[in-house]
Design a protein around this motif. Sequence first.
Motif, PDB file in Angstrom:
ATOM      1  N   HIS A   1       0.808  -1.228   0.000  1.00  0.00           N
ATOM      2  CA  HIS A   1       0.000   0.000   0.000  1.00  0.00           C
ATOM      3  C   HIS A   1       0.836   1.271   0.000  1.00  0.00           C
ATOM      4  O   HIS A   1       0.439   2.285  -0.572  1.00  0.00           O
ATOM      5  CB  HIS A   1      -0.924   0.030   1.221  1.00  0.00           C
ATOM      6  N   GLY A   2       1.982   1.241   0.694  1.00  0.00           N
ATOM      7  CA  GLY A   2       2.748   2.469   0.876  1.00  0.00           C
ATOM      8  C   GLY A   2       3.604   2.841  -0.319  1.00  0.00           C
ATOM      9  O   GLY A   2       3.445   3.921  -0.895  1.00  0.00           O
ATOM     10  N   LEU A   3       4.507   1.965  -0.705  1.00  0.00           N
ATOM     11  CA  LEU A   3       5.435   2.286  -1.783  1.00  0.00           C
ATOM     12  C   LEU A   3       4.753   2.214  -3.145  1.00  0.00           C
ATOM     13  O   LEU A   3       3.989   1.287  -3.418  1.00  0.00           O
ATOM     14  CB  LEU A   3       6.629   1.324  -1.755  1.00  0.00           C
ATOM     15  N   GLU A   4       5.069   3.171  -3.992  1.00  0.00           N
ATOM     16  CA  GLU A   4       4.482   3.220  -5.325  1.00  0.00           C
ATOM     17  C   GLU A   4       5.324   2.411  -6.310  1.00  0.00           C
ATOM     18  O   GLU A   4       6.510   2.181  -6.079  1.00  0.00           O
ATOM     19  CB  GLU A   4       4.407   4.673  -5.819  1.00  0.00           C
ATOM     20  N   PRO A   5       4.715   1.991  -7.425  1.00  0.00           N
ATOM     21  CA  PRO A   5       5.492   1.366  -8.504  1.00  0.00           C
ATOM     22  C   PRO A   5       6.498   2.368  -9.069  1.00  0.00           C
ATOM     23  O   PRO A   5       6.329   3.587  -8.920  1.00  0.00           O
ATOM     24  CB  PRO A   5       4.431   0.998  -9.549  1.00  0.00           C
ATOM     25  N   PRO A   6       7.554   1.896  -9.735  1.00  0.00           N
ATOM     26  CA  PRO A   6       8.605   2.800 -10.238  1.00  0.00           C
ATOM     27  C   PRO A   6       8.084   3.939 -11.112  1.00  0.00           C
ATOM     28  O   PRO A   6       8.509   5.085 -10.960  1.00  0.00           O
ATOM     29  CB  PRO A   6       9.519   1.855 -11.032  1.00  0.00           C
ATOM     30  N   ASP A   7       7.144   3.636 -12.039  1.00  0.00           N
ATOM     31  CA  ASP A   7       6.659   4.700 -12.926  1.00  0.00           C
ATOM     32  C   ASP A   7       5.895   5.768 -12.150  1.00  0.00           C
ATOM     33  O   ASP A   7       5.991   6.967 -12.453  1.00  0.00           O
ATOM     34  CB  ASP A   7       5.788   4.113 -14.040  1.00  0.00           C
ATOM     35  N   GLU A   8       5.132   5.353 -11.136  1.00  0.00           N
ATOM     36  CA  GLU A   8       4.380   6.317 -10.321  1.00  0.00           C
ATOM     37  C   GLU A   8       5.337   7.179  -9.498  1.00  0.00           C
ATOM     38  O   GLU A   8       5.109   8.373  -9.306  1.00  0.00           O
ATOM     39  CB  GLU A   8       3.404   5.577  -9.407  1.00  0.00           C
TER      40      GLU A   8
ATOM     41  N   GLU B   1      13.081   6.091  -8.362  1.00  0.00           N
ATOM     42  CA  GLU B   1      12.257   4.918  -8.659  1.00  0.00           C
ATOM     43  C   GLU B   1      12.417   3.809  -7.615  1.00  0.00           C
ATOM     44  O   GLU B   1      11.573   2.928  -7.501  1.00  0.00           O
ATOM     45  CB  GLU B   1      12.595   4.364 -10.051  1.00  0.00           C
ATOM     46  N   THR B   2      13.499   3.858  -6.842  1.00  0.00           N
ATOM     47  CA  THR B   2      13.716   2.873  -5.778  1.00  0.00           C
ATOM     48  C   THR B   2      13.202   3.437  -4.460  1.00  0.00           C
ATOM     49  O   THR B   2      13.690   4.455  -3.970  1.00  0.00           O
ATOM     50  CB  THR B   2      15.207   2.525  -5.639  1.00  0.00           C
ATOM     51  N   GLY B   3      12.189   2.779  -3.913  1.00  0.00           N
ATOM     52  CA  GLY B   3      11.655   3.201  -2.636  1.00  0.00           C
ATOM     53  C   GLY B   3      12.574   2.831  -1.487  1.00  0.00           C
ATOM     54  O   GLY B   3      13.384   1.913  -1.591  1.00  0.00           O
TER      55      GLY B   3
END
Length: 774
Positions: free
Chosen positions: A512-519, A527-529
């Motif tokens: 839920h927290g981390l977004e996908p790289p494109d987002e 792009e790396t959370g």
Amino acid sequence: MTDELSSDQIEIIQEFVQESQDMIEQLEPTIIELGQTTDNETINAVFRLFHSMKGSAGFLEFNHITSVAHAAESLLDLVRSGKMSLQPEHVTLLCECCDFTKEALETVDEHFTDEAMAKQGEAMATRFHEAMDSDSAAPADEEPVTQEPQTVPEPEAQAETVPQPQPESASEADAEEIDPSKIEATDDLTLEITPEMVERFVQEADELLETAEQSLLEWEKEPDSQDHVALIFRSIHSFKGNSGFFGYGTLEKLSHQIENVLDVVKSGGSFATENPFEVLLNSVDALKDGLNALTEDGRDDIDEIDSLIDALKALPSPRIGEVLVDKGVVDEETVNAALNQQKKPLGDVIVDMGKATKEQVDEALTTQTQTKKPAAPAPRAKPKGSAIKRQDIRVDLEKLDNLINLIGELVIAENMLIHNPDLEGLELESFNKAAQQMGKLVRELQEMAMIIRMIPVSGLFRRMIRLVHDLSVKSGKKVDLKLSGESTEVDKTVIETITDPLVHILRNSMDHGLEPPDERIAAEKDETGVIRLNACHEEGEVWITLEDDGRGLNKEKILAKAITNGLIEGDGSDLTDKEIYNLIFQPGFSTADKITDISGRGVGMDVVKQNLEKIKGKVDVDSIPGKGTKIKLRIPLTLAIIDGMLVRVGTARCIVPILSIKEAFRPQPDAITVTPDNEELVRVRENFFPVVRLHELLETTPEHSDLVDAILIVLEYQGRSICLMVDEIMGQQQTVIKGLSEYIGNVRGCSGCTILGNGDVSLILDVGNLVEMK
């Protein structure tokens, strides 16, 4: 199965399981590092761990663990030799290999065999070979087949080429042993090691050498017994593996040569001297001296190691099979075939096969004893320093639990003695001095017992590395997990209780927290959370904080879901951000649009709250939309004994944890304020704090009903304070926490109870609960 094993064999297997499980804990985080870096140091560290596990499992004939570890080792050998490149799917395969090994070790621990894992082991080994074949690289375990010696080998070579009774393949037997001197010369096996790791190595190594020495002395008394040989071989083999892992080449070289000698005897060979034990004992003494040198100056120096190795090489006599080959009676294929089916002396097997006569074998036996001159024993080295003493032992956790309980009862007995009503009004100077000394000793004993149970959170944190890796692969998100505070120590029971909550929080953070790289790129983020996992001691508690830099909690979405589920009344406009965020811990609550195999069923966060409540812990949530979320687990440092302040209101007595007390005072009339909704506030310097009347909570009649006549105790929790109104402060004492009966259930404002000196039961106040009530 246990009926067929002796107690010593069972103990050896249990030690193997424990050591291998520890090895896996080291292995998994290092494997994850391979996905980020493929430097030789990391590859060699993983290779060495698999090699050590394979050697131990092979010795105990756990063939399926051995075959899988060997397959993994072969793949890594191709990578480190540059014959194939490491791919992400290889890292995943190595992780799955760790999962297989964990399950196999549990099977071995229960049944003392890994036969139940045959099908899974074969499938796992096949996948490794397919991975190697797909890269057009010949498996490393097929290469040594063409290197069979065609002449009588030296004793050291003999030990390395002896076929096992039931080898998995010819390549397994050939690749089993590697000359450590060659490894040292060609491979970079250096590994950054800490003083704590060295200390642990020395302790275990000393125990292994002590076992080998005692078994050598027993073997000398019973030279025909093979049981002692097996125990010595395993001790020296483990010592050699540990030495190689830490990069102590001298210790590894000498122990490897001792292992070669023992391997000859295990395989049916004999000695060229009637008294080989002096040389073997001298060699063990030399290894002990090397350990002493290691503790003194950090170097594994051994005097006259070359003469020791020469003496060891001269010990074994040529095997009867080699003598028969030299005489032209049989060929090497016959000897190898006889070794593979050997159930009795090798010469008898060859006679039974019809390849030689009894007379030829007897003549070969005579030649065998005359081939080599007896080796002169190397001079026994004198100890360089005091012997290394055993520093620690493994103790069953149940015994520690019993110790804690007994100390708790001792504290209660001390309170009952010192605060005995029969002693009131008596002047007992000597008794008071003795009681003071006794109290000091009991406190030190209690603190020591607590320390014994404390373990660092590093083991728990490092298990999260594997979890993050797997979730990253499943979700397609790039994640960097940063660990800090790994040395923070927590009660072992607490570690077990918070493992599941931490897993659930981490899964939700990933899903839920981390977004996908494109987002993330669209939001102008890397792009790396990043997920940060930290542990520290604060305010007499342990704080474990998990923080991500993801999208944060959606307050509006949580509120809408809560209204839909009927969790709140009205539109929720009167709720604070913290109260809204805490709704995620309600049973069945989830804001996920779809259910995945990571999260979305509304179960995990409820588990977090339930598990923390078992240990009287708390969870705090803080989130900034678009910036990330921070979840903090606040855990009691200890679950058994606390320092408490005994207070009285009316006839009731309660315990207040001293760590929560800021001050106590009698208020002045002008410091008291009553709000329009009848809430009482007291001014403490520049601040106003709400008043909690303890007698109302306990539903008892107080001695004083006016605030100016009572005593107010300022209690603080998470930056918020209240004033607790009591009649009297009776004194400080150590308090043994006893859980409330399940029949009573949770009592508002109370965390447990204790037994006072007069035998009465007193409630222990839960300051966090009291603060949240206001």
